[in-house]
Write a protein that holds these residues in place. Structure first.
Motif, PDB file in Angstrom:
ATOM      1  N   THR A  43      30.967  26.757  73.300  1.00 25.23           N
ATOM      2  CA  THR A  43      30.001  27.117  72.273  1.00 25.23           C
ATOM      3  C   THR A  43      28.656  26.505  72.616  1.00 25.23           C
ATOM      4  O   THR A  43      28.587  25.356  73.064  1.00 25.23           O
ATOM      5  N   LEU A  44      27.597  27.291  72.385  1.00 21.51           N
ATOM      6  CA  LEU A  44      26.235  26.839  72.615  1.00 21.51           C
ATOM      7  C   LEU A  44      25.505  26.878  71.279  1.00 21.51           C
ATOM      8  O   LEU A  44      25.486  27.907  70.604  1.00 21.51           O
ATOM      9  N   HIS A  45      24.894  25.732  70.856  1.00 24.91           N
ATOM     10  CA  HIS A  45      24.195  25.642  69.584  1.00 24.91           C
ATOM     11  C   HIS A  45      22.714  25.392  69.825  1.00 24.91           C
ATOM     12  O   HIS A  45      22.338  24.604  70.690  1.00 24.91           O
ATOM     13  N   LEU A  46      21.880  26.020  68.987  1.00 22.30           N
ATOM     14  CA  LEU A  46      20.446  25.757  68.964  1.00 22.30           C
ATOM     15  C   LEU A  46      20.131  25.093  67.629  1.00 22.30           C
ATOM     16  O   LEU A  46      20.338  25.674  66.561  1.00 22.30           O
ATOM     17  N   TRP A  47      19.613  23.818  67.680  1.00 25.49           N
ATOM     18  CA  TRP A  47      19.380  23.014  66.492  1.00 25.49           C
ATOM     19  C   TRP A  47      17.889  22.945  66.186  1.00 25.49           C
ATOM     20  O   TRP A  47      17.058  22.890  67.088  1.00 25.49           O
ATOM     21  N   ASN A  48      17.601  22.887  64.892  1.00 20.88           N
ATOM     22  CA  ASN A  48      16.235  22.628  64.429  1.00 20.88           C
ATOM     23  C   ASN A  48      16.149  21.157  64.033  1.00 20.88           C
ATOM     24  O   ASN A  48      16.781  20.716  63.077  1.00 20.88           O
ATOM     25  N   LEU A  49      15.344  20.371  64.775  1.00 20.24           N
ATOM     26  CA  LEU A  49      15.248  18.929  64.540  1.00 20.24           C
ATOM     27  C   LEU A  49      14.066  18.544  63.668  1.00 20.24           C
ATOM     28  O   LEU A  49      13.834  17.363  63.441  1.00 20.24           O
ATOM     29  N   ARG A  50      13.277  19.490  63.223  1.00 20.97           N
ATOM     30  CA  ARG A  50      12.116  19.162  62.412  1.00 20.97           C
ATOM     31  C   ARG A  50      12.462  19.049  60.934  1.00 20.97           C
ATOM     32  O   ARG A  50      11.593  18.768  60.122  1.00 20.97           O
ATOM     33  N   GLN A  51      13.682  19.343  60.590  1.00 16.41           N
ATOM     34  CA  GLN A  51      14.107  19.166  59.214  1.00 16.41           C
ATOM     35  C   GLN A  51      14.612  17.742  58.999  1.00 16.41           C
ATOM     36  O   GLN A  51      14.972  17.046  59.953  1.00 16.41           O
ATOM     37  N   LYS A  52      14.609  17.298  57.752  1.00 15.87           N
ATOM     38  CA  LYS A  52      15.163  15.998  57.446  1.00 15.87           C
ATOM     39  C   LYS A  52      16.655  15.971  57.736  1.00 15.87           C
ATOM     40  O   LYS A  52      17.196  14.971  58.194  1.00 15.87           O
ATOM     41  N   ARG A  53      17.322  17.109  57.465  1.00 13.30           N
ATOM     42  CA  ARG A  53      18.737  17.245  57.797  1.00 13.30           C
ATOM     43  C   ARG A  53      18.861  18.401  58.783  1.00 13.30           C
ATOM     44  O   ARG A  53      18.714  19.558  58.398  1.00 13.30           O
ATOM     45  N   PRO A  54      19.092  18.115  60.080  1.00 13.70           N
ATOM     46  CA  PRO A  54      19.102  19.182  61.090  1.00 13.70           C
ATOM     47  C   PRO A  54      20.131  20.252  60.765  1.00 13.70           C
ATOM     48  O   PRO A  54      21.190  19.981  60.188  1.00 13.70           O
ATOM     49  N   ALA A  55      19.790  21.476  61.150  1.00 13.12           N
ATOM     50  CA  ALA A  55      20.685  22.609  60.916  1.00 13.12           C
ATOM     51  C   ALA A  55      20.765  23.449  62.181  1.00 13.12           C
ATOM     52  O   ALA A  55      19.845  23.453  63.011  1.00 13.12           O
ATOM     53  N   ILE A  56      21.866  24.167  62.323  1.00 10.76           N
ATOM     54  CA  ILE A  56      22.057  25.048  63.476  1.00 10.76           C
ATOM     55  C   ILE A  56      21.375  26.372  63.195  1.00 10.76           C
ATOM     56  O   ILE A  56      21.676  27.045  62.191  1.00 10.76           O
ATOM     57  N   LEU A  57      20.459  26.754  64.076  1.00 11.55           N
ATOM     58  CA  LEU A  57      19.792  28.037  63.918  1.00 11.55           C
ATOM     59  C   LEU A  57      20.658  29.159  64.447  1.00 11.55           C
ATOM     60  O   LEU A  57      20.847  30.187  63.796  1.00 11.55           O
ATOM     61  N   HIS A  58      21.184  28.974  65.652  1.00 11.23           N
ATOM     62  CA  HIS A  58      21.981  30.029  66.287  1.00 11.23           C
ATOM     63  C   HIS A  58      23.098  29.396  67.086  1.00 11.23           C
ATOM     64  O   HIS A  58      22.991  28.263  67.542  1.00 11.23           O
ATOM     65  N   SER A  59      24.140  30.153  67.281  1.00 13.40           N
ATOM     66  CA  SER A  59      25.278  29.728  68.094  1.00 13.40           C
ATOM     67  C   SER A  59      25.711  30.875  68.972  1.00 13.40           C
ATOM     68  O   SER A  59      25.675  32.051  68.553  1.00 13.40           O
ATOM     69  N   LEU A  60      26.120  30.550  70.187  1.00 12.54           N
ATOM     70  CA  LEU A  60      26.679  31.522  71.116  1.00 12.54           C
ATOM     71  C   LEU A  60      28.078  31.063  71.488  1.00 12.54           C
ATOM     72  O   LEU A  60      28.281  29.921  71.862  1.00 12.54           O
ATOM     73  N   LYS A  61      29.030  31.987  71.382  1.00 10.41           N
ATOM     74  CA  LYS A  61      30.420  31.689  71.726  1.00 10.41           C
ATOM     75  C   LYS A  61      30.785  32.481  72.966  1.00 10.41           C
ATOM     76  O   LYS A  61      30.740  33.714  72.958  1.00 10.41           O
ATOM     77  N   PHE A  62      31.119  31.776  74.052  1.00 12.22           N
ATOM     78  CA  PHE A  62      31.466  32.423  75.301  1.00 12.22           C
ATOM     79  C   PHE A  62      32.972  32.600  75.378  1.00 12.22           C
ATOM     80  O   PHE A  62      33.728  31.640  75.258  1.00 12.22           O
TER      81      PHE A  62
END
Length: 962
Positions: A43-62
């Motif tokens: 699994t590949l995750h793209l995280w947003n670190l500019r939030q106080k509580r980081p969240a996953i923007l997108h995920s790719l499942k190979f």
């Protein structure tokens, strides 16, 4: 698991993966405040670190069976994934097996290194075939065929510059016909290709650039190359790519360390002298720039005394290290093997059977810091004496002595016709002329019955030897074969510059040499040292009858003392674990009460100490003498009758005679020292260092004639003549003996269940104490002369022979040993040093100004600016990336969702976050300013007090009284 990603003052960020799969790789998107994480479940995750509580923007499942091993990012709307031993996927196309990938800073091209030694450059918009294929080290064939395959290119980096061609840096890729060639790093810049050979295998390399942002021109200026045994930095800004001079001691294990010694509170002029001669040994061709890695801060150096560590190595080299600071600095390197002829094949070295390999390895080091005299003993039963000089000299003939240290007394079958000196008795001197030394290499290689005889293990060069400034050879001493019996390795060594003598011993006996007159003064078996006072009533045996006995007692490669100690250690531990289990090879005891002649005949010399003290009970004044300790716990005293100094010292012989004094302890003797009536240490006499290779003036020559050896003691000479104390430490106990009465006034049993590996008499906090390291891991200290226990701490058990060979104590509560083949461990048992330990430690990370970021392009204002929608189609869609196979990946929506990201990244929230961060940073700077102001106030107050004290001191004095 909850894993911290990065830290800065006042800010900490955490990302939580719900799947529970292990994170195997991370990649920051610095400009965009995002993070890409690869998990073991493909699994590949793209995280947003500019939030106080980081969240996953997108995920790719190979949907593949193999896990993701590495990935790179495209500084634009693409993500690149590479799999181990598999083909590369960029949502575009595939190519053959790859080892590494690197991007052009614009994100329009990337380069791959392959297992066939080729580099392929790809354009993002043309994914069907590579834009260019390069074989850096392949031979180009004329008929248009493909170049011959080469070795795999393990890593490649692609760095760009504003003013010129990009740099392509790679490791590996050599052609297969370059057999035996050293590992290489290749630097390709424009049309030039530079191949840089390394001394060791390349583990990894990293290019240092002017900017930390990967989407800007990198402007590389250096390459850091991590080798198996070194760290090399290459200057890319100078022609020829020279390396930077490394200020760190990464070559301590260039050859395995076989022994080491630690000296604290040395003469202040010693380190500058060693550094001045060592600076001439440094090779030329370094970069003119300073070492480019400048992160971190050094700690504060609390001790004001100089410290020196000397390491002996398996290749015969000796290195002097400055240990006064937090890190080691190499001062000087001495190669002892250059005095011997190097054997080119096995037929050229028939006499080195004593050791299988490393015939030049250093075994024992004896050094006098005041006179700078150095003496070493090697595993091939050789001793070399060095004298320090700042002038370069050429020695036409290397002075050499050959010593037969194995006697054949009362053996009618002995083939040796050499005269054996009569057994000395107390009060009679040993005539040095009766022992004829071999001053030149012997031509006799076998005796009448075909046995190897009178041959040393190593052959000294017979050609002129050019000696650079530093330590220069004074004399070479070698033990020779006797009637087919190889010489046993040396177990103890001592040198004294005031007397001009060196003494050494092994399991066969003891030999004393006058290195000024180049003569042998004493050459006796261990049994003969007792004379008629031998408590075991032993008689010397033929070496042929005791060959198996003596060979078994001295193991090749290790001193007899330590090998026997390890045997005893294993025996005691086996007996503890099981009373029924017995190991015949480790069952011999070294107790002094053993009466077996077979065991007692293997008595070795374990300790030697030159001193000026009382030799007999009837003495009224101290005299020069040698104290000898054996492995059976016996201490014998030998009297030295020295001629006057000056020219008479070189003409008249030194008379050596046993005194008849015998002292006994339990266990092998390890260390001896002497105290005066005040309890202060009486150091051995020494000759102050002076340059001998420079012609002396008449006045200086007269002074040298009148110069007497220096024997420094805090008490007066009258007090010395009244009384002294001898401190003797063995494997089991320590005794303090009053001299000249020879009464034991203090006694301490150090250990009953174990044994002492190392014992030293050291100074600590203006007093003298005995420091011991036991095989059971305890470090113990005792006061002197009362031998009261001061410290008993469990520290480190004896797990291997490396610790036993290298552990040593020194003054001011310091000690060291080799914790591994590549690491020196320093330790302290001083409370003062422990209190200052935190100040001595450095800081690894220091805050720096963040360089200005380049234009952020696509992600500008994405997470911190206005309310801007994220176009997932533009980032991962088919319009820009092409249509992907359904079996490749599937989209998994993140738990935060796009709407949540919009609200969290609104303009008001972003501005508040930035304002809060600015306030935190401002508060931190104000706190630092307050600390600096307090420090300045304290400094000013201290200066005011000192100035007032100075004013009071000189207030009433006239100008002529200053």
């Amino acid at each position: 698991p909850l894993t911290p990603l990065f830290g800065r003052p006042g800010v900490e960020c955490y990302c939580q993966h719900d799947s529970g799969a292990a994170v195997i790789q991370l990649q920051f998107l610095i400009n965009e405040g995002a993070l890409v994480s690869a998990l073991a479940d493909d699994t590949l995750h793209l995280w947003n670190l500019r939030q106080k509580r980081p969240a996953i923007l997108h995920s790719l499942k190979f949907n593949r069976e193999r896990p993701i091993h590495n990935f790179c990012r495209l500084l634009g709307p693409k993500v690149l994934v590479r799999r181990s031993k598999d083909k590369m996927v960029l949502r575009y196309s595939t190519y053959n097996a790859i080892h590494s990938v690197a991007w052009h800073h614009e994100g329009k091209q990337f380069i791959c290194s392959h297992s066939d030694g080729t580099l392929t450059i790809w354009n993002v918009k043309s994914p069907t075939k590579p834009f260019q294929t390069i074989t850096p080290h392949g031979k180009q064939l004329k008929d248009g065929k493909k170049p011959e395959p080469c070795k795999p290119i393990l890593k490649v980096e692609y760095k760009t510059t504003r003013a010129g061609e990009p740099f392509i840096i790679l490791s590996g890729g050599l052609s297969y016909d370059t057999v035996g060639r050293r590992p290489c790093l290749t630097v390709m810049h424009g049309k030039s290709t530079a191949v840089l050979e390394m001394d060791y295998s390349i583990v990894d390399f990293l290019t240092l650039c002017e900017t930390p942002y990967p989407n800007d021109f990198q402007e590389p200026y250096a390459v850091v190359v991590l080798l198996e045994k070194d760290l090399v930095l290459i200057d890319l800004a100078q022609n020829g790519y020279p390396i930077f001079e490394n200020p760190y001691p990464l070559t301590i294990h260039e050859s395995p360390v076989t022994c080491c010694e630690y000296f604290a509170d040395c003469p202040v002029d010693l380190i500058p002298a060693l550094y001045s001669v060592g600076a001439r040994q440094k090779r030329q061709g370094y970069s003119k720039k300073e070492w480019p890695i400048s992160g971190g801060n050094w700690g504060l150096i609390t001790q004001s005394y100089p410290e020196i560590i000397i390491t002996g190595h398996a290749d015969g080299s000796i290195k002097f290290w400055d240990a006064s600071a937090i890190t080691l600095q190499v001062l000087y390197k001495l190669k002892t093997a250059k005095v011997f002829e190097k054997s080119r094949n096995k037929d050229d070295r028939p006499n080195t059977d004593i050791v299988d390999e490393d015939p030049y390895a250093i075994q024992i080091i004896s050094w006098c810091p005041e006179s700078r005299m150095l003496c070493i003993a090697g595993v091939s039963a050789h001793v070399i004496i060095y004298r320090f000089s700042k002038q370069e000299v050429t020695t036409e003939v290397i002075p050499m002595l050959e010593v037969r240290l194995l006697y054949e007394i009362n053996d009618v079958e002995s083939p040796d016709a050499e005269q054996v000196p009569p057994l000395p008795t107390p009060g009679t001197g040993s005539n040095p002329q009766s022992i004829v030394p071999q001053s030149h290499p012997s031509t006799s290689s076998s005796s009448s019955d075909g046995l190897r005889d009178n041959v040393p293990c190593l052959k000294v060069k017979n050609s002129p030897l050019k000696q650079s400034p530093g330590y220069q050879i004074e004399l070479v001493i070698q033990l020779v074969w006797v009637s087919g019996e190889p010489p046993q390795q040396i177990t103890s060594l001592a040198v004294n510059s005031a007397y001009g003598l060196v003494v050494f011993g092994n399991c066969n006996g003891i030999a004393m040499v006058d290195y000024l007159q180049k003569t042998v003064l004493l050459n006796l078996g261990t049994i003969e040292l007792y004379g008629s006072n031998d408590p075991y009533r032993r008689e010397p045996r033929s070496p042929r009858k005791t060959r198996m006995l003596t060979v078994a007692s001295c193991m090749c490669g290790l001193s007899n003392l330590y090998s026997e100690s390890v045997k005893k250690l294993r025996t005691s531990y086996l007996s503890k674990s099981s009373h029924d289990v017995k190991d015949n090879s480790f069952s011999r005891s070294r107790s002094s009460s053993v009466t077996s002649i077979d065991k007692e005949s293997r008595e070795a010399i374990s300790a030697l100490h030159f001193c000026e003290t009382f030799t007999r009970k009837t003495d009224t004044s101290p005299s020069p003498c040698l104290w000898v300790g054996t492995t059976l716990g016996t201490v014998l005293v030998i009297v030295l009758n020295l001629p006057p100094g000056g020219e008479q010292r070189l003409l008249q012989p030194v008379i050596v005679s046993p005194s008849g004094t015998i002292l006994r302890l339990k266990g092998a003797i390890l260390r001896m020292a002497f105290l005066d009536t005040t309890g202060s240490l009486v150091p051995p006499a020494h000759e102050p260092w002076r340059e001998l290779n420079v012609p002396e003036d008449k006045d200086e020559k007269d002074k040298s004639k009148k110069r007497r050896p220096v024997s420094v003691s805090p008490s007066s000479s009258q007090e010395i003549s009244e009384n002294q104390y001898a401190v003797i430490c063995s494997e089991k106990q320590a005794k303090v003996i009053s001299l000249p009465s020879q009464n034991c006034i203090y006694k301490q049993n150090i250990t009953e269940t174990s044994f002492v590996l190392r014992g030293d008499i050291v100074s600590l906090s203006n007093s003298i104490c005995l420091a011991c390291f036991c095989a059971n891991g305890h470090i113990m200290t005792f006061s002197l002369p009362s031998l009261r226990p001061l410290l008993d701490v469990y520290y480190l058990p004896l797990t291997n022979m490396r610790i036993a060979r290298t552990f040593c104590f020194t003054n001011n509560g310091q000690a060291l040993y080799l914790v591994s083949p590549t690491e020196i461990q320093r330790l302290t048992y001083s409370q003062e040093t422990c209190e200052n330990l935190q100040e001595m430690l450095g800081e690894l990370f220091t805050p720096v100004e963040t360089p200005e970021a380049p234009n952020r392009g696509f992600f500008k204002g994405l997470f911190g600016g206005g309310a801007q929608s994220l176009d997932r189609e533009e980032l991962f869609g088919e319009s820009a990336s092409g249509k992907a196979s359904r079996s490749l990946a599937q989209h998994i929506p993140g738990p935060g969702g796009i709407e949540g990201v919009k609200g969290a990244a609104s303009g008001v929230v972003g501005e508040l976050a930035r304002a809060r961060l600015a306030l935190d940073e401002r508060g931190q700077k104000l706190g630092e300013l307050e600390e600096k102001t307090a420090a300045m106030l304290y400094s000013a107050d201290s200066f005011s007090k000192h100035a007032h004290e100075m004013m009071l001191k000189y207030k009433d004095k006239k100008w002529y009284q200053f």
